[in-house]
Each structure stands twice: as C-alpha cells, then as structure tokens.
Design a protein around this motif. Sequence first.
Motif, PDB file in Angstrom:
ATOM      1  N   GLY A  49      -6.385 -10.382  -7.056  1.00  0.00           N
ATOM      2  CA  GLY A  49      -6.701 -10.520  -5.647  1.00  0.00           C
ATOM      3  C   GLY A  49      -5.909  -9.525  -4.818  1.00  0.00           C
ATOM      4  O   GLY A  49      -4.845  -9.050  -5.231  1.00  0.00           O
ATOM      5  N   PRO A  50      -6.386  -9.186  -3.625  1.00  0.00           N
ATOM      6  CA  PRO A  50      -5.735  -8.163  -2.808  1.00  0.00           C
ATOM      7  C   PRO A  50      -4.387  -8.581  -2.241  1.00  0.00           C
ATOM      8  O   PRO A  50      -3.564  -7.729  -1.902  1.00  0.00           O
ATOM      9  CB  PRO A  50      -6.748  -7.921  -1.682  1.00  0.00           C
ATOM     10  N   GLU A  51      -4.126  -9.888  -2.125  1.00  0.00           N
ATOM     11  CA  GLU A  51      -2.880 -10.336  -1.505  1.00  0.00           C
ATOM     12  C   GLU A  51      -1.697 -10.300  -2.464  1.00  0.00           C
ATOM     13  O   GLU A  51      -0.552 -10.417  -2.042  1.00  0.00           O
ATOM     14  CB  GLU A  51      -3.036 -11.761  -0.959  1.00  0.00           C
ATOM     15  N   ARG A  52      -1.977 -10.165  -3.757  1.00  0.00           N
ATOM     16  CA  ARG A  52      -0.897 -10.141  -4.743  1.00  0.00           C
ATOM     17  C   ARG A  52      -0.356  -8.727  -4.902  1.00  0.00           C
ATOM     18  O   ARG A  52      -1.076  -7.754  -4.751  1.00  0.00           O
ATOM     19  CB  ARG A  52      -1.401 -10.637  -6.104  1.00  0.00           C
ATOM     20  N   THR A  53       0.927  -8.613  -5.234  1.00  0.00           N
ATOM     21  CA  THR A  53       1.529  -7.312  -5.494  1.00  0.00           C
ATOM     22  C   THR A  53       1.910  -7.218  -6.972  1.00  0.00           C
ATOM     23  O   THR A  53       1.980  -8.230  -7.671  1.00  0.00           O
ATOM     24  CB  THR A  53       2.788  -7.093  -4.640  1.00  0.00           C
ATOM     25  N   VAL A  54       2.169  -5.992  -7.425  1.00  0.00           N
ATOM     26  CA  VAL A  54       2.597  -5.784  -8.809  1.00  0.00           C
ATOM     27  C   VAL A  54       4.115  -5.583  -8.868  1.00  0.00           C
ATOM     28  O   VAL A  54       4.624  -4.906  -9.761  1.00  0.00           O
ATOM     29  CB  VAL A  54       1.862  -4.576  -9.445  1.00  0.00           C
ATOM     30  N   ALA A  55       4.831  -6.179  -7.921  1.00  0.00           N
ATOM     31  CA  ALA A  55       6.277  -5.965  -7.812  1.00  0.00           C
ATOM     32  C   ALA A  55       7.017  -6.318  -9.095  1.00  0.00           C
ATOM     33  O   ALA A  55       7.914  -5.592  -9.534  1.00  0.00           O
ATOM     34  CB  ALA A  55       6.835  -6.773  -6.635  1.00  0.00           C
ATOM     35  N   GLY A  56       6.654  -7.436  -9.713  1.00  0.00           N
ATOM     36  CA  GLY A  56       7.334  -7.843 -10.939  1.00  0.00           C
ATOM     37  C   GLY A  56       7.136  -6.848 -12.061  1.00  0.00           C
ATOM     38  O   GLY A  56       8.071  -6.476 -12.773  1.00  0.00           O
ATOM     39  N   ALA A  57       5.897  -6.382 -12.227  1.00  0.00           N
ATOM     40  CA  ALA A  57       5.601  -5.411 -13.272  1.00  0.00           C
ATOM     41  C   ALA A  57       6.261  -4.077 -12.976  1.00  0.00           C
ATOM     42  O   ALA A  57       6.705  -3.367 -13.888  1.00  0.00           O
ATOM     43  CB  ALA A  57       4.088  -5.232 -13.410  1.00  0.00           C
ATOM     44  N   ALA A  58       6.335  -3.698 -11.704  1.00  0.00           N
ATOM     45  CA  ALA A  58       6.989  -2.442 -11.334  1.00  0.00           C
ATOM     46  C   ALA A  58       8.471  -2.481 -11.677  1.00  0.00           C
ATOM     47  O   ALA A  58       9.043  -1.490 -12.150  1.00  0.00           O
ATOM     48  CB  ALA A  58       6.791  -2.174  -9.850  1.00  0.00           C
ATOM     49  N   LEU A  59       9.118  -3.628 -11.465  1.00  0.00           N
ATOM     50  CA  LEU A  59      10.527  -3.766 -11.807  1.00  0.00           C
ATOM     51  C   LEU A  59      10.710  -3.679 -13.326  1.00  0.00           C
ATOM     52  O   LEU A  59      11.681  -3.086 -13.815  1.00  0.00           O
ATOM     53  CB  LEU A  59      11.067  -5.092 -11.286  1.00  0.00           C
TER      54      LEU A  59
END
Length: 300
Positions: A49-59
């Motif tokens: 969904g558009p409201e979620r970010t990939v912040a965890g995967a980026a870390l």
Amino acid sequence: MPNVTAVRTSVLPPYAAHLRVYEPLAAYPGPERARWQAYAAAHGPDAEGPERTVAGAALEEQRAALAELLARTPRALPERESERAFVRVLDGVTYVCPWTTRLRSWQALEELAGVLPAALLDTVMPPAVRAAAEADQAAWRKSHPDARPWILTSRWEVPVRWFLPFGKEDRHFVPPVPAGDAAGPEPAALCYLTPMVQARRRVARGYRVLREKLPRGPLVQGAEQVGRWLEEFHPRSLVELDYGGLVHLLGPERLSADHSAEEIDAGLAALRAGDAPEAVRMYESVTARWRKVLALRQGS
C-alpha cells in the motif's frame, strides 16, 4: 505490524535520502523475472500500500553495507552484486527495486573522489584499492553497457530537483511510534510515492517552464537529469522519494511541517503564471530549509 519488514537495532542509518524506482515484475526479462518473482514470494513485501514505507528493509540494507566496511581487508565495494531488492505491493501488483549495491558503490566512490581532498581520500580509501575498483568497473561496464541503478542517494539533503516528480497527493507522513507502544519505538517517516507516468509528466512540465523562464537556473539541468533517469525504466513503474535517515536529523515536528514538493509545485505554477516574486518565495522557502540541515554537516 503485517506487511512491513521490522528491524530492531541500535544502529542509526546514514543521514541520507533516496530516490527509488520500483519496476513491475513484467518489466524484467524472463530469467530475471523468474528470480525476482521467487524472491518476492519467499521474502514477502517490504511495504504493502502507498502509506507504508520500506524503512525497516532500508535499515537492513545499510547494516549489510556496514558489515562489508568492517572487513579486515579494506574494500571499496562488495565482491559480488547484491541479489536482494525492495519489494512493494500496490493494488495487487508486485514491484521490485533491486539494491544494486555494487553498482551504487562504484558511483559513491566517484562522488567521494570529487568531494574529499586528495590526502584525506587516500586515507579513507587507499589508491591501490580505488584503482582495483575502477578496473573492475571498467571490465564490468563492457558487458553491462546499459546498466543503471534503481536507487539514487543524497547525503544530508533532499535535492530540490527530486521533488519535481511529486505532488502533494503523493506525500505520506508516518508519525513516530512512542517507546511505550508494543510495536515501537519507531521514528517518524516521510516519503512520496507516485506512478511513473505521472512523475514523467510533472518533470517534463516543470522542465518546460524552467527552460522558458529561467534557462540558466540550476533547476533546468536538474530537471533534465531526473527526466533522463526516469526514462530508463518501465512506464508502469513506481517512483518513491524516501527521506531515509534524514528523519533522525529533522525530527517529527519538522517532518510533519515539511511540504517541500507542494511548495516547489506552487513555485512552478507561479513562474508559469508570470508571478516571479511568488516563485522566488516558494523556492527560497525550500532551499532555506535544507541549508539549515546542510549546516549540521559542517558541524559534525
């Protein structure tokens, strides 16, 4: 929290923002498509969904890069290209953004050579290590002449040109999760997500007005660079601007108040209408905000 990669760590990500392109599985050639399809099925989405970010995967990606840096023998880049990617699912369609860590490491090395004084560069990355990396890149380029990264990175700021593909409706601010919450603590997050067709249209429209009104301005060349990069990808891709580790510098209140893409869009509209003072006001509002962040780099 479902459909999100969660990573608990005390390691703070670098103060960097990222511009990413996620291509649909159909955009990849046969064998590569099968590999990414299997990867997505086994790995699951990093954001749904558009409201979620990939912040965890980026870390997680940044922790892997840090592990490479801690190797006993100094290396300018990984020995092999990463086989991992960010995965987004939107409206039932799976999109993949390969990490291409090795290719991006070559590019970062080139940027480093243009920023650091020669003596400091030799200390950070010995000449022999750099020479080996450059030789590897030259050999690799011969068999991969059309290779391009799916991810661009900017340290200590979001370049103004990166806001051109986005409108206010693409903005997604995620408030921080407090320490007492069962899912937390998590920092705030800010990202923009838009379809490639819309991104290209906005950049082209911005480029036209800038070339007409400010042909010698820095944004003209910036708009052209972003436009050329976007043209490299499938027209049904997604384009994402992620504030990444900059969220730790800005804090939730400044993130919540940050509407840079909307201000740049308003500035272009004013320029198109011939209202130069309003265009200047919008542009300076954004650049002044990021000058304050850049000033922190000088004090670090």
